[in-house]
Scaffold this active site. Structure first.
Site, PDB file in Angstrom:
ATOM      1  N   LYS A 116       0.822  -1.205   0.000  1.00 54.06           N
ATOM      2  CA  LYS A 116       0.000   0.000   0.000  1.00 54.06           C
ATOM      3  C   LYS A 116       0.857   1.257   0.000  1.00 54.06           C
ATOM      4  O   LYS A 116       0.536   2.251  -0.657  1.00 54.06           O
ATOM      5  CB  LYS A 116      -0.936  -0.019   1.211  1.00 54.06           C
ATOM      6  CG  LYS A 116      -2.087  -1.001   1.093  1.00 54.06           C
ATOM      7  CD  LYS A 116      -3.024  -0.841   2.274  1.00 54.06           C
ATOM      8  CE  LYS A 116      -4.289  -1.690   2.080  1.00 54.06           C
ATOM      9  NZ  LYS A 116      -4.008  -3.109   2.060  1.00 54.06           N
ATOM     10  N   GLU A 200      -3.285   6.766   7.606  1.00 50.69           N
ATOM     11  CA  GLU A 200      -4.013   7.697   6.750  1.00 50.69           C
ATOM     12  C   GLU A 200      -4.970   8.514   7.601  1.00 50.69           C
ATOM     13  O   GLU A 200      -5.405   8.066   8.680  1.00 50.69           O
ATOM     14  CB  GLU A 200      -4.829   6.940   5.689  1.00 50.69           C
ATOM     15  CG  GLU A 200      -4.002   6.284   4.617  1.00 50.69           C
ATOM     16  CD  GLU A 200      -4.875   5.555   3.600  1.00 50.69           C
ATOM     17  OE1 GLU A 200      -6.086   5.397   3.866  1.00 50.69           O
ATOM     18  OE2 GLU A 200      -4.341   5.157   2.557  1.00 50.69           O
ATOM     19  N   HIS A 235     -14.710  -4.077   8.469  1.00 50.16           N
ATOM     20  CA  HIS A 235     -13.951  -3.520   7.339  1.00 50.16           C
ATOM     21  C   HIS A 235     -13.941  -4.465   6.139  1.00 50.16           C
ATOM     22  O   HIS A 235     -13.082  -4.346   5.265  1.00 50.16           O
ATOM     23  CB  HIS A 235     -12.513  -3.183   7.748  1.00 50.16           C
ATOM     24  CG  HIS A 235     -12.432  -2.240   8.904  1.00 50.16           C
ATOM     25  ND1 HIS A 235     -12.831  -0.931   8.832  1.00 50.16           N
ATOM     26  CD2 HIS A 235     -12.010  -2.429  10.180  1.00 50.16           C
ATOM     27  CE1 HIS A 235     -12.651  -0.336  10.001  1.00 50.16           C
ATOM     28  NE2 HIS A 235     -12.166  -1.235  10.830  1.00 50.16           N
ATOM     29  N   ARG A 291      -6.357  -8.517  -9.001  1.00 44.87           N
ATOM     30  CA  ARG A 291      -7.011  -9.813  -9.191  1.00 44.87           C
ATOM     31  C   ARG A 291      -8.473  -9.558  -9.515  1.00 44.87           C
ATOM     32  O   ARG A 291      -8.944  -8.418  -9.537  1.00 44.87           O
ATOM     33  CB  ARG A 291      -6.922 -10.637  -7.904  1.00 44.87           C
ATOM     34  CG  ARG A 291      -7.477  -9.896  -6.686  1.00 44.87           C
ATOM     35  CD  ARG A 291      -7.468 -10.753  -5.437  1.00 44.87           C
ATOM     36  NE  ARG A 291      -7.716  -9.998  -4.221  1.00 44.87           N
ATOM     37  CZ  ARG A 291      -8.898  -9.642  -3.757  1.00 44.87           C
ATOM     38  NH1 ARG A 291      -9.995  -9.931  -4.449  1.00 44.87           N
ATOM     39  NH2 ARG A 291      -9.016  -8.974  -2.618  1.00 44.87           N
TER      40      ARG A 291
END
Length: 663
Positions: A116, A200, A235, A291
């Protein structure tokens, strides 16, 4: 085009790939673990090869064993599905070295987007907007705490190496940061073998909007419209739809352009998903999944395309079948049916599917599942048991079709999120598209309401399920359960458990039925009392229940002593108990806290003799991609610890035993 395709996956995605490959005339080879020896995907494939024990780390994640299976079967290509090795660059490289086509992107693209932090840097360089945060290599707690303070709370901790909600923790205050960081790292290490994280800014009411992209090896890259995946629990997505509703044309165009730019920036090939956080008219790059996604069927339903076929053709070197996306037709919504208990914070459920009946697929309804009635949901893999995907000419019609499909589902033997999904699809805020990632938490009281006591009709139906004979009267008169007596009226007691509640029923045989009373008084029956207050007969999958003067058709599913009763106002699970058992036995065992499902003890947070308070976390158990916290039900002292950190435990294994004041 290839002649033989090996599917390096299991469950519904393996079945989905087999169906497409068969339609294209390809021979299919399945791989399976010991736990999946009789699985549906094994039965469907032209050939199947065992690859190891039940645990994924010993089977579906073993690159060497999968490649050995490919060589033994003569497979020219491997489709990794999603999950497991689908985003593993080393696996893609190993396939290339073995001369076997990998149905997916090149290793460099997987590696670039697999981190990430690295992907954020690449996207920033490519002009794709990103959320403010910290994506650096320094990972010591002091540096991360400093960066969190710089960003400003609330912040979001995310595992750098993966997705699916693993290793993701929102932190609202600085005082909570250290504990949440430790939990996120532990989860990330278990899921991805990498405990690095990034930070973040935590947006307050963001939407999760993604764009399906596709690219070929000739340099062509297109988008296939948007999806909204905002409705999540833990999540992880639970409802997805296409196209994403209520986006302005300008924002939608920017998302399409940014997604294509992201794919081109890493030399992408095959199917991929670029995910964004959207708040108002602002959109920030979140990550790219290299994917096929679980939710790809909603895109297929509105475009009429088969994305698995596109993957296979692109992997064989063919150009994209289309130069641009067809306009979306209508609307599609998908829900994920899980073996889990929403009332227990969506805790996974294991056990056999005693009853598993889903509606038939139709042009406006697509059912995808990798299990059948009688199969077992094991603790080794993700607890998703099916996807239901509905289409309609507009969003309202698609939701209505999906709601009708959910109402037709019948499940017994395991706890599922079926009721949660029914309430979700029918919720006024869902119908109004008031979407953000906090939807499930904001409407928790509606979607996961506290259980209501079983009404008289549910108790009566459960009693009839126990009393009515199956297949005619028993040959042995001593086995009759209907209360018949040679002289006089027979009376019997039934004790039904409903969670912690107990319902004591008194049934007196009267004519061809019974008079039914509860311990707290006579049941309120409609109409006048007759000499047959309760009677009934068996129907196909249901009971005809006559209660007072009213006749009802009640779906009832029985699994041993558990009886599931479904009424228009809800569903209840009642357990037959021994009405003559001595009381107090349950209270004596309240201090023994055991494993709710099989799993691995990742943390023991107390020692023997330690004083604890109600709600304190005593241990953390990892099972089915989920961390479960074992908490103290009351103030007390740790009397005994039945396991050690790192132990693998079965359901019911003692974790901690407390001595409480009540005991």
């Amino acid at each position: 085009m290839f002649r033989t395709l090996l599917i390096a996956n299991r469950g519904e995605i393996a079945c989905r790939i087999i169906r497409t490959a068969r339609r294209m005339g390809l021979r299919t080879v399945a791989v399976f673990s010991e736990a999946d020896a009789s699985a549906l995907h094994v039965e469907m494939a032209d050939a199947a090869i065992p690859i190891g024990p039940a645990r994924a780390s010993d089977s579906y994640l073993r690159i060497d064993r999968i490649l050995d299976a490919a060589r033994a079967s003569g497979a020219e290509a491997i489709h990794p599905g999603y999950g497991f090795l689908s985003e593993n660059a080393a696996f893609a490289e190993a396939c290339a070295e073995a001369g076997i086509a990998f149905v997916g992107p090149p290793p460099a693209a997987i590696r670039a987007m697999g981190s990430k932090a690295e992907s954020k840097r690449l996207m920033e360089a490519a002009g794709v907007p990103i959320v403010p945060g910290y994506h650096g290599e320094e990972q010591d707690e002091a540096r991360l705490s400093h960066e969190a303070a710089r960003i400003g709370f609330p912040v979001l901790i995310k595992a750098s190496a993966g997705g699916g909600g693993k290793g993701m923790r929102p932190v609202l205050a600085a005082a909570d940061f250290a504990a949440q960081l430790a939990g996120a790292r532990r989860e990330a290490k278990a899921a991805f073998g990498d405990d690095r994280v990034l930070l973040e800014r935590y947006l307050q009411k963001p939407r999760h909007v993604e764009v399906q992209v596709f690219a070929d090896s000739q340099g062509n890259t297109i988008h296939l419209h948007t999806r909204d995946c905002s409705v999540q629990r833990r999540h992880q997505k639970v409802l997805e739809e296409a196209p994403a509703p209520d986006l302005s044309p300008a924002l939608r165009a920017r998302l399409h352009e940014a997604a294509v730019a992201a794919a081109r920036a890493v030399g992408y090939v095959s199917a991929g998903t670029v995910e964004f956080i959207v708040e108002g008219e602002d959109a920030f790059f979140m990550e790219m999944n290299t994917r096929l996604q679980v939710e790809h069927p909603v895109t297929e339903m509105v475009t009429g395309l088969d994305l698995v076929e596109w993957q296979l053709r692109v992997a064989a070197g063919e150009p994209l079948p289309r130069a641009e996306a067809p306009p979306p037709r209508g609307h599609s919504v998908e829900v994920r049916l899980y073996a889990e208990d929403p009332a227990q914070d969506f805790r996974p459920s294991t056990g056999p599917l005693r009853r598993f009946a889903l509606p038939d697929s139709a042009p406006d309804l697509r059912i995808e599942s990798g299990v059948r009635e009688g199969d077992a949901i094991t603790p080794f893999y993700d607890p998703m048991i099916a996807k239901l995907v509905a289409w309609g000419p507009d969003r309202g019609a698609a939701l209505a079709r999906l709601g009708a499909a959910l109402d037709a589902c019948r499940i017994a033997g395991i706890t599922s999120n079926l009721g949660f999904l029914q309430r979700l699809v029918a919720h006024p805020a869902m119908r109004a598209a008031e979407l953000d990632t906090g939807f499930a938490a904001r409407f928790a009281a509606d979607l996961r309401p506290p259980p209501r006591p079983a009404p008289p009709l549910a108790l009566a139906a459960a009693a009839l399920e126990l009393l009515l004979p199956r297949g005619g009267p028993p040959a042995d008169p001593w086995e009759r359960a209907d209360g018949w007596r040679l002289q006089g009226a027979g009376t019997q007691l039934l004790l039904l458990g409903e969670g912690e509640a107990r319902h004591r029923l008194r049934l007196t045989h009267a004519g061809t039925g019974w008079r039914l009373a509860l311990a707290e008084g006579e049941l309120a029956l409609s109409g006048t009392q007759s000499d047959c207050a309760l009677s009934g007969r068996r129907l196909d999958g249901a009971l005809q229940v006559t209660l007072g003067d009213t006749v009802h058709r009640v779906p009832v599913l029985r699994d041993g002593d558990a009886i599931q009763v479904t009424l228009p106002e809800g569903r209840w699970i009642l357990h037959r108990l021994d009405p003559h058992a001595p009381t107090g036995g349950e209270a004596a065992g309240q201090g023994r806290l055991s494993a709710p499902i099989p799993g691995r003890v990742v943390q023991l947070l107390v020692t023997q003799g330690e004083s604890v308070s109600r709600g304190q976390v005593l241990a953390v158990l990892e099972a089915m991609k989920t961390e479960l916290r074992i908490t103290a039900p009351a103030d007390g002292v740790v009397a005994h610890i039945g396991c050690a950190a790192g132990d693998t435990v079965e359901e019911g294994t003692e974790i901690v035993t407390l001595e409480t004041a009540g005991a």
